[in-house]
Design an enzyme around this catalytic site. Structure first.
Site, PDB file in Angstrom:
ATOM      1  N   GLU A  14       0.908  -1.170  -0.004  1.00 55.56           N
ATOM      2  CA  GLU A  14      -0.102  -0.050  -0.117  1.00 55.56           C
ATOM      3  C   GLU A  14       0.989   1.245  -0.095  1.00 55.56           C
ATOM      4  O   GLU A  14       0.630   2.182   0.917  1.00 55.56           O
ATOM      5  CB  GLU A  14      -0.925  -0.030   1.246  1.00 55.56           C
ATOM      6  CG  GLU A  14      -2.023  -0.835   1.094  1.00 55.56           C
ATOM      7  CD  GLU A  14      -3.130  -0.863   2.178  1.00 55.56           C
ATOM      8  OE1 GLU A  14      -4.074   0.137   1.930  1.00 55.56           O
ATOM      9  OE2 GLU A  14      -3.229  -1.542   3.296  1.00 55.56           O
ATOM     10  N   TYR A 126       0.442  -7.611  -2.439  1.00 54.08           N
ATOM     11  CA  TYR A 126      -0.527  -6.947  -1.829  1.00 54.08           C
ATOM     12  C   TYR A 126      -1.944  -7.437  -2.407  1.00 54.08           C
ATOM     13  O   TYR A 126      -2.030  -7.144  -3.424  1.00 54.08           O
ATOM     14  CB  TYR A 126      -0.407  -5.659  -1.800  1.00 54.08           C
ATOM     15  CG  TYR A 126      -1.663  -4.687  -1.445  1.00 54.08           C
ATOM     16  CD1 TYR A 126      -2.166  -4.968  -0.163  1.00 54.08           C
ATOM     17  CD2 TYR A 126      -2.212  -3.636  -2.109  1.00 54.08           C
ATOM     18  CE1 TYR A 126      -3.310  -4.440   0.339  1.00 54.08           C
ATOM     19  CE2 TYR A 126      -3.450  -2.934  -1.786  1.00 54.08           C
ATOM     20  CZ  TYR A 126      -3.780  -3.308  -0.568  1.00 54.08           C
ATOM     21  OH  TYR A 126      -4.963  -2.470  -0.049  1.00 54.08           O
ATOM     22  N   ASP A 165       0.708  -8.557   2.510  1.00 53.77           N
ATOM     23  CA  ASP A 165      -0.530  -8.509   2.997  1.00 53.77           C
ATOM     24  C   ASP A 165      -1.683  -9.264   2.043  1.00 53.77           C
ATOM     25  O   ASP A 165      -1.796  -8.878   0.806  1.00 53.77           O
ATOM     26  CB  ASP A 165      -1.073  -7.023   2.856  1.00 53.77           C
ATOM     27  CG  ASP A 165      -2.615  -6.784   3.388  1.00 53.77           C
ATOM     28  OD1 ASP A 165      -3.295  -7.725   3.699  1.00 53.77           O
ATOM     29  OD2 ASP A 165      -2.864  -5.593   3.648  1.00 53.77           O
ATOM     30  N   ASP A 282      -2.445   1.055   9.961  1.00 50.23           N
ATOM     31  CA  ASP A 282      -3.537   0.352  10.562  1.00 50.23           C
ATOM     32  C   ASP A 282      -2.918  -1.287  10.661  1.00 50.23           C
ATOM     33  O   ASP A 282      -3.604  -2.035  11.138  1.00 50.23           O
ATOM     34  CB  ASP A 282      -4.857   0.331   9.667  1.00 50.23           C
ATOM     35  CG  ASP A 282      -4.753   0.091   8.455  1.00 50.23           C
ATOM     36  OD1 ASP A 282      -3.371  -0.030   7.847  1.00 50.23           O
ATOM     37  OD2 ASP A 282      -5.530  -0.241   7.729  1.00 50.23           O
ATOM     38  N   HIS A 283      -1.735  -1.498  10.043  1.00 50.88           N
ATOM     39  CA  HIS A 283      -1.205  -2.848  10.141  1.00 50.88           C
ATOM     40  C   HIS A 283       0.038  -2.700  10.975  1.00 50.88           C
ATOM     41  O   HIS A 283       0.577  -1.439  11.286  1.00 50.88           O
ATOM     42  CB  HIS A 283      -0.812  -3.306   8.867  1.00 50.88           C
ATOM     43  CG  HIS A 283      -1.815  -3.707   7.908  1.00 50.88           C
ATOM     44  ND1 HIS A 283      -2.163  -4.911   7.460  1.00 50.88           N
ATOM     45  CD2 HIS A 283      -2.823  -2.869   7.367  1.00 50.88           C
ATOM     46  CE1 HIS A 283      -3.362  -4.827   6.605  1.00 50.88           C
ATOM     47  NE2 HIS A 283      -3.538  -3.803   6.616  1.00 50.88           N
TER      48      HIS A 283
END
Length: 613
Positions: A14, A126, A165, A282-283
């Site tokens: 990301e 991703y 991810d 957020d990860h």
């Protein structure tokens, strides 16, 4: 950041940038090489990057995309059509993919970077997230291509590490409140883990939960989940949280980030875990640590010998330094905007090559000025074998040239060069066109030669030195060198603007000026402007909205309903505290979110906060 992680390979997802958004601090990091896969069309979307520490490891091949359909930079030949010695391999064969989404589209969103080391193939991905049904076809096609590529590489005899991810939950241990959520939705665990994405993950992993029979082509598992191998029964090992609901403090999240490896290198790893305390996203990071020495073909060898090109390490000892010549075609350091450049920080921290000890004070001044001049004029610095990961260090010595004027200064340090005339001789270096200022004729009134500017009010008048005041020596050499580095052609000096006189004019002149231009009367209005009344009226109109209080007596926060239905898009107020470990709103708690819920359309200032649905 790299010092905090203490890693030798860093895989990021990301990135949400395009190539035009790349900056020096993303690419020109001293001691690091980087490979990007960025979206071709969408802005601020997706993006994967892999950073490698040049002093520890260096890939031998690199590709962008999962299918091999893309082309290397400055080439029209796709990766999978390159000569066999330049391929990583494992590309999907005819009939292995369903063809629901064409391969070029799958690799257009910047979702995969693949690096090959002598020891293994590293795949950083991703995977598309589950947002809505409109993206299901693309998501399933990408996961299918990822499964085929990994299995083909393992079938070739290569070891594989798949990391990133994946946006997939493996088991009920990997998400908070799953059983309760499925009970409300009247969905069984078997149905939940029968979705295409979860079937892929559980079929490719050893020990995966496979519901029913295995799919064609996925008869055997090929990868190990390293975090679960080291922590098989650990609960709450989550890597992603909903930041809109502030779920991280209560650890109400899911584990969707993985480090997976094939069987041949599973025993090389000594640890694998998450870094839930590292904030900023957020990860949270997931890591796996390899042993310094590993078993390879029946012998124990240092891992550094298997992580670098042949001849760079031998028995754990470095034989030669990494240079820009070792960068692969897809390296971001070879992008034209960054090629043959270095970061500004490196200019200050890198030590220049030791020079011969000067014999006179004059020579010392010249030598000290030369390095800074070389930097300013964008001339390649001297080669330094102690620096690593610097593209400049690989330049041949014949190209390391300083400005011509600097060489002449250093050649005869004890004899200062003669003063230049007003019109300097043309230099061999490319010149910039400058505006030639024509001398102005003096005014008839005998005032200054040029009109004064606003700056002249604040700057003292610069006196013009007389020829008798000119000095020679070391200072002249330094100043001459600096002038040569900043501009190659000296224009005739323009006389400094004379500061206007600060002596007040005579009284008679002021009176005559006033008579010649009398002031015009300003019309007035009968209504008097009241600033207090004006401020009160605007404050009433644009004042801060009053929000309700929650059960804790604190201001609520406004949210928007995302759940499909009649209320989708409606705003509401709720407690601002984080969601608790149970994922539910709680009564009587002082730490987590209470049950306050009010529709924005039903809230009226002055009313009491209450819960409503």
């Amino acid at each position: 950041m790299f010092d905090t992680l203490e890693a030798d390979i860093v895989v990021m997802q990301e990135a949400k940038i395009q190539r035009k958004d790349l900056q020096d601090d993303m690419v020109l990091i001293p001691g690091w090489d980087v490979y990007f896969s960025l979206p071709k069309h969408k802005k601020g979307y997706s993006g994967v990057a892999i950073y490698t520490r040049s002093s520890k490891c260096a890939p031998i091949r690199a590709e962008e995309g999962i299918t091999g359909i893309l082309c290397p930079p400055n080439s029209s030949t796709s990766f999978r059509d390159l000569p066999e010695g330049q391929q990583i391999g494992g590309y999907p064969k005819l009939g292995q993919l369903s063809g629901e989404v064409d391969e070029a589209t799958l690799d257009s969103e910047g979702r995969c970077v693949i690096l090959e080391f002598p020891a293994f193939v590293l795949i950083g991905v991703y995977s598309p997230a589950t947002r809505d049904e409109s993206r299901d076809e693309f998501r399933h096609a990408f996961i299918e291509a990822m499964d085929v590529r990994v299995r083909n590489l393992v079938a070739m005899g290569k070891q594989v590490i798949l990391t990133g991810d994946l946006n997939i939950i493996r088991s009920e241990l990997d998400t908070a409140g799953l059983v309760e959520q499925l009970r409300k939705e009247e969905v069984s665990l078997d149905d939940f883990f029968s979705s295409p994405s979860r079937r892929f993950l559980n079929q490719i992993l050893f020990g995966g939960r496979v519901v029913g029979g295995r799919d064609d082509g996925r008869e055997e598992p090929v990868l190990w989940d390293l975090c679960r191998e080291f922590h098989p029964t650990r609960t709450g090992m989550y890597t992603c949280w909903d930041t809109r609901k502030n779920c991280r403090p209560g650890n109400f999240g899911s584990r969707i980030d993985y480090v997976l490896c094939s069987s041949g290198i599973k025993d090389w790893f000594v640890d694998s875990n998450i870094q839930e305390g590292l904030l900023g996203s957020d990860h949270c990071p997931v890591y796996a640590t390899m042993s310094d020495t590993v078993q390879h073909n029946g012998t124990t060898i240092p891992i550094s010998d298997l992580m670098n090109p042949e001849g760079m390490f031998k028995n754990g000892e470095r034989q030669r330094e990494w240079t820009i010549k070792d960068a692969l075609p897809t390296s971001a350091k070879l992008i034209p905007e960054f090629s043959n450049r270095r970061s500004i920080k490196d200019m200050f921290f890198r030590k220049p090559k030791a020079a011969a000890k000067p014999t006179t004070t004059t020579a010392t001044a010249s030598i000290q000025a030369s390095p800074s001049l070389t930097t300013i004029t964008s001339t390649a610095p001297e080669q330094d074998s102690s620096a690593q990961g610097d593209p400049i260090s690989s330049q041949p010595s014949s190209q390391l040239t300083a400005p011509p004027s600097s060489n002449s200064t250093l050649a005869s340090p004890q004899k200062p060069p003669p003063k230049r005339p007003a019109a300097a001789s043309p230099s061999k270096r490319p010149q910039k066109k400058g505006k030639v200022t024509l001398p102005k004729e003096p005014s008839k009134t005998g005032t200054s030669a040029s009109q004064g500017t606003l700056k002249s009010f604040f700057k003292p008048k610069t006196p013009v030195p007389s020829p008798s005041q000119e000095s020679t020596g070391a200072n002249d050499i330094v100043s001459t060198t600096v002038n040569i580095s900043t501009t190659s052609t000296q224009l005739p000096a323009e006389p400094a603007p004379e500061a206007p006189s600060l002596v007040p004019p005579p009284k008679d002149s002021i009176e005559s000026s006033t008579k010649e231009s009398p002031l015009t009367a300003i019309p007035t209005d009968d209504k008097v402007f009241d600033p207090i009344e004006n401020k009160a009226s605007w404050s009433k109109l644009l004042g801060k909205r009053v929000v309700p209080k929650c059960e804790h007596g604190e201001d609520c926060v406004s949210r928007i309903t995302k759940k499909p239905g009649v209320n989708c898009g409606r705003s509401f107020f709720m407690c601002a505290r984080p969601t608790g470990p149970s994922g539910k709103k709680e009564d009587g708690t002082t730490e987590f979110c209470c049950k306050t819920f009010i529709w924005s359309s039903e809230w009226k200032p002055g009313s009491t906060a209450s819960s409503s649905g």
